[in-house]
Write a protein that holds these residues in place. Sequence first.
Motif, PDB file in Angstrom:
ATOM      1  N   CYS A  14      14.797  35.880  30.944  1.00 36.39           N
ATOM      2  CA  CYS A  14      14.760  37.316  31.219  1.00 36.39           C
ATOM      3  C   CYS A  14      16.069  37.968  30.780  1.00 36.39           C
ATOM      4  N   GLN A  15      16.008  39.279  30.584  1.00 34.81           N
ATOM      5  CA  GLN A  15      17.193  40.067  30.286  1.00 34.81           C
ATOM      6  C   GLN A  15      17.766  40.506  31.634  1.00 34.81           C
ATOM      7  N   VAL A  16      18.958  40.006  31.986  1.00 37.92           N
ATOM      8  CA  VAL A  16      19.475  40.172  33.346  1.00 37.92           C
ATOM      9  C   VAL A  16      20.755  41.000  33.340  1.00 37.92           C
ATOM     10  N   ILE A  17      20.760  42.061  34.140  1.00 35.26           N
ATOM     11  CA  ILE A  17      21.926  42.924  34.309  1.00 35.26           C
ATOM     12  C   ILE A  17      22.669  42.473  35.563  1.00 35.26           C
ATOM     13  N   PRO A  18      23.974  42.174  35.467  1.00 32.26           N
ATOM     14  CA  PRO A  18      24.692  41.600  36.608  1.00 32.26           C
ATOM     15  C   PRO A  18      25.182  42.656  37.600  1.00 32.26           C
ATOM     16  N   GLY A  19      25.023  42.358  38.882  1.00 32.68           N
ATOM     17  CA  GLY A  19      25.634  43.169  39.928  1.00 32.68           C
ATOM     18  C   GLY A  19      24.779  44.333  40.396  1.00 32.68           C
ATOM     19  N   MET A  20      24.874  44.614  41.700  1.00 36.89           N
ATOM     20  CA  MET A  20      24.083  45.684  42.304  1.00 36.89           C
ATOM     21  C   MET A  20      24.413  47.053  41.726  1.00 36.89           C
ATOM     22  N   ALA A  21      25.702  47.344  41.529  1.00 36.76           N
ATOM     23  CA  ALA A  21      26.083  48.672  41.042  1.00 36.76           C
ATOM     24  C   ALA A  21      25.513  48.923  39.645  1.00 36.76           C
ATOM     25  N   ASN A  22      25.655  47.939  38.759  1.00 42.03           N
ATOM     26  CA  ASN A  22      25.102  48.090  37.415  1.00 42.03           C
ATOM     27  C   ASN A  22      23.591  48.253  37.457  1.00 42.03           C
ATOM     28  N   TRP A  23      22.938  47.402  38.260  1.00 41.03           N
ATOM     29  CA  TRP A  23      21.480  47.453  38.299  1.00 41.03           C
ATOM     30  C   TRP A  23      20.972  48.784  38.856  1.00 41.03           C
ATOM     31  N   THR A  24      21.576  49.259  39.937  1.00 44.53           N
ATOM     32  CA  THR A  24      21.133  50.518  40.537  1.00 44.53           C
ATOM     33  C   THR A  24      21.282  51.671  39.550  1.00 44.53           C
ATOM     34  N   ALA A  25      22.418  51.703  38.845  1.00 52.46           N
ATOM     35  CA  ALA A  25      22.630  52.759  37.850  1.00 52.46           C
ATOM     36  C   ALA A  25      21.609  52.652  36.727  1.00 52.46           C
ATOM     37  N   PHE A  26      21.292  51.426  36.331  1.00 51.32           N
ATOM     38  CA  PHE A  26      20.333  51.234  35.243  1.00 51.32           C
ATOM     39  C   PHE A  26      18.924  51.652  35.647  1.00 51.32           C
ATOM     40  N   ILE A  27      18.409  51.089  36.726  1.00 52.11           N
ATOM     41  CA  ILE A  27      17.002  51.311  37.058  1.00 52.11           C
ATOM     42  C   ILE A  27      16.745  52.754  37.479  1.00 52.11           C
ATOM     43  N   ASN A  28      17.724  53.406  38.118  1.00 51.41           N
ATOM     44  CA  ASN A  28      17.534  54.801  38.495  1.00 51.41           C
ATOM     45  C   ASN A  28      17.467  55.720  37.277  1.00 51.41           C
ATOM     46  N   SER A  29      18.116  55.311  36.186  1.00 50.26           N
ATOM     47  CA  SER A  29      18.057  56.108  34.959  1.00 50.26           C
ATOM     48  C   SER A  29      16.887  55.702  34.073  1.00 50.26           C
ATOM     49  N   ALA A  30      16.502  54.421  34.129  1.00 48.30           N
ATOM     50  CA  ALA A  30      15.434  53.927  33.257  1.00 48.30           C
ATOM     51  C   ALA A  30      14.047  54.249  33.791  1.00 48.30           C
ATOM     52  N   TRP A  31      13.908  54.298  35.109  1.00 54.23           N
ATOM     53  CA  TRP A  31      12.593  54.432  35.736  1.00 54.23           C
ATOM     54  C   TRP A  31      12.037  55.837  35.561  1.00 54.23           C
ATOM     55  N   THR A  32      10.777  55.918  35.144  1.00 55.35           N
ATOM     56  CA  THR A  32      10.094  57.213  35.069  1.00 55.35           C
ATOM     57  C   THR A  32       8.935  57.262  36.049  1.00 55.35           C
ATOM     58  N   GLY A  33       8.065  56.275  36.014  1.00 52.70           N
ATOM     59  CA  GLY A  33       6.939  56.214  36.929  1.00 52.70           C
ATOM     60  C   GLY A  33       6.227  54.893  36.773  1.00 52.70           C
ATOM     61  N   SER A  34       5.653  54.394  37.845  1.00 58.03           N
ATOM     62  CA  SER A  34       5.012  53.086  37.825  1.00 58.03           C
ATOM     63  C   SER A  34       3.952  53.009  36.725  1.00 58.03           C
ATOM     64  N   GLY A  35       4.039  51.955  35.916  1.00 58.87           N
ATOM     65  CA  GLY A  35       3.075  51.745  34.848  1.00 58.87           C
ATOM     66  C   GLY A  35       3.440  52.387  33.533  1.00 58.87           C
ATOM     67  N   ASP A  36       4.508  53.198  33.499  1.00 57.99           N
ATOM     68  CA  ASP A  36       4.910  53.841  32.247  1.00 57.99           C
ATOM     69  C   ASP A  36       5.413  52.798  31.249  1.00 57.99           C
ATOM     70  N   ARG A  37       5.107  53.018  29.978  1.00 57.94           N
ATOM     71  CA  ARG A  37       5.526  52.092  28.932  1.00 57.94           C
ATOM     72  C   ARG A  37       7.008  52.274  28.600  1.00 57.94           C
ATOM     73  N   VAL A  38       7.670  51.156  28.319  1.00 63.11           N
ATOM     74  CA  VAL A  38       9.061  51.147  27.874  1.00 63.11           C
ATOM     75  C   VAL A  38       9.147  50.266  26.632  1.00 63.11           C
ATOM     76  N   ASP A  39       9.710  50.787  25.553  1.00 63.06           N
ATOM     77  CA  ASP A  39       9.886  50.010  24.325  1.00 63.06           C
ATOM     78  C   ASP A  39      11.298  49.432  24.293  1.00 63.06           C
ATOM     79  N   TYR A  40      11.371  48.110  24.189  1.00 69.84           N
ATOM     80  CA  TYR A  40      12.658  47.414  24.181  1.00 69.84           C
ATOM     81  C   TYR A  40      12.848  46.729  22.834  1.00 69.84           C
ATOM     82  N   TRP A  41      13.892  47.131  22.122  1.00 68.39           N
ATOM     83  CA  TRP A  41      14.238  46.514  20.843  1.00 68.39           C
ATOM     84  C   TRP A  41      15.421  45.578  21.061  1.00 68.39           C
ATOM     85  N   LEU A  42      15.241  44.294  20.786  1.00 68.26           N
ATOM     86  CA  LEU A  42      16.338  43.337  20.876  1.00 68.26           C
ATOM     87  C   LEU A  42      16.873  43.077  19.474  1.00 68.26           C
ATOM     88  N   ILE A  43      18.163  43.305  19.283  1.00 66.34           N
ATOM     89  CA  ILE A  43      18.782  43.238  17.960  1.00 66.34           C
ATOM     90  C   ILE A  43      19.933  42.247  17.984  1.00 66.34           C
TER      91      ILE A  43
END
Length: 332
Positions: A165-194
């Motif tokens: 899995c792609q893992v973000i370390p630490g509660m502070a980082n994760w909370t900042a990430f998911i609160n900005s990334a989340w739009t609504g349950s079931g919404d599509r997210v495109d992830y490009w790994l480079i």
Amino acid sequence: MEEFIPQPQTHPGKTPGPQPGFRGAYPGRFVWNRNSPDYFNDTLALLWIDSAGVKHVREFPVNTDTGDNSYDTTSSLLPNRLYRYTNGWHRDYNALSMNEYAYNWEYNTADDANANEHWDCDRNGWLNTGSTLDYIRVGSAHNIHMGSVDAPLGRARVAGWSAGCQVIPGMANWTAFINSAWTGSGDRVDYWLIDARDIDRSLWGQTCTPDGSHDCPFRITSFPYVHSHTTVGAASRFSQYNCSTANEGGPEVVYEVKIPRHGSLTVTVECASPVDIDIHLLVMDDQRACLTRHNTTFTRAVAPGRYLIVADSYVSGGSTYSGAYTLHVNFN
């Protein structure tokens, strides 16, 4: 999970952009850092437009390989590829969930099949011991989630927090990430790994004249594509691919193709006897990253991303069958 993980709020006015991950590059930089195994030394760049139309970019530390787990339970996503996620769950909290199965699509990963605790193929971002036992296989459930790690970023280890899995370390980082990334349950997210080494050099003002080499491959920019060339005089970096036992020790010519959507790629080679040119489809510039090959033609289902087509000269009985050929490439 010892820490309480807050659930993100739905943001109906937010527009998510494609979420790029950069393997082998620290946040704030796009320079290859050699990607030492079992560290949070990659970057996930979150892009979104808020309800007021303001564009945002924020970078987070992440690991895009595995942690220190047994080989039969781990595998790493292959880079230079699009993966379709959804606003969903990881165990008992909201996270970004791998959703390729919803499209009946099998995606590929790299597996540490010889159990030496690292990928032997350097293009997977790990070490190179010369082993040929690692292989490409079908993946599942490579989510984007949190790792409860309490250590300075340069010393924090991924360990058991990731089997791929792609893992973000630490509660502070994760909370900042998911609160900005989340739009609504079931919404599509495109992830490009480079892979940081495969960022187009033209972005930095560096150019080269395509010559079919590994460093500057011919670029396929439209379909159908037809190109007549010769392997005579080309370099020979690859001699045997993981997708075949054939001796391909002769000179090879390399093509780069960027696939814009899911579809089928057909590649055909024509050459006059005694010339014998075989064609290979690679997910990265490594002979152990071959998806398929043939001596005349193949068709392969492909996901959006960057691929290499290698026209290689067959060797048999001490003779190298290099020479002129014509390559045909089409995508539907």
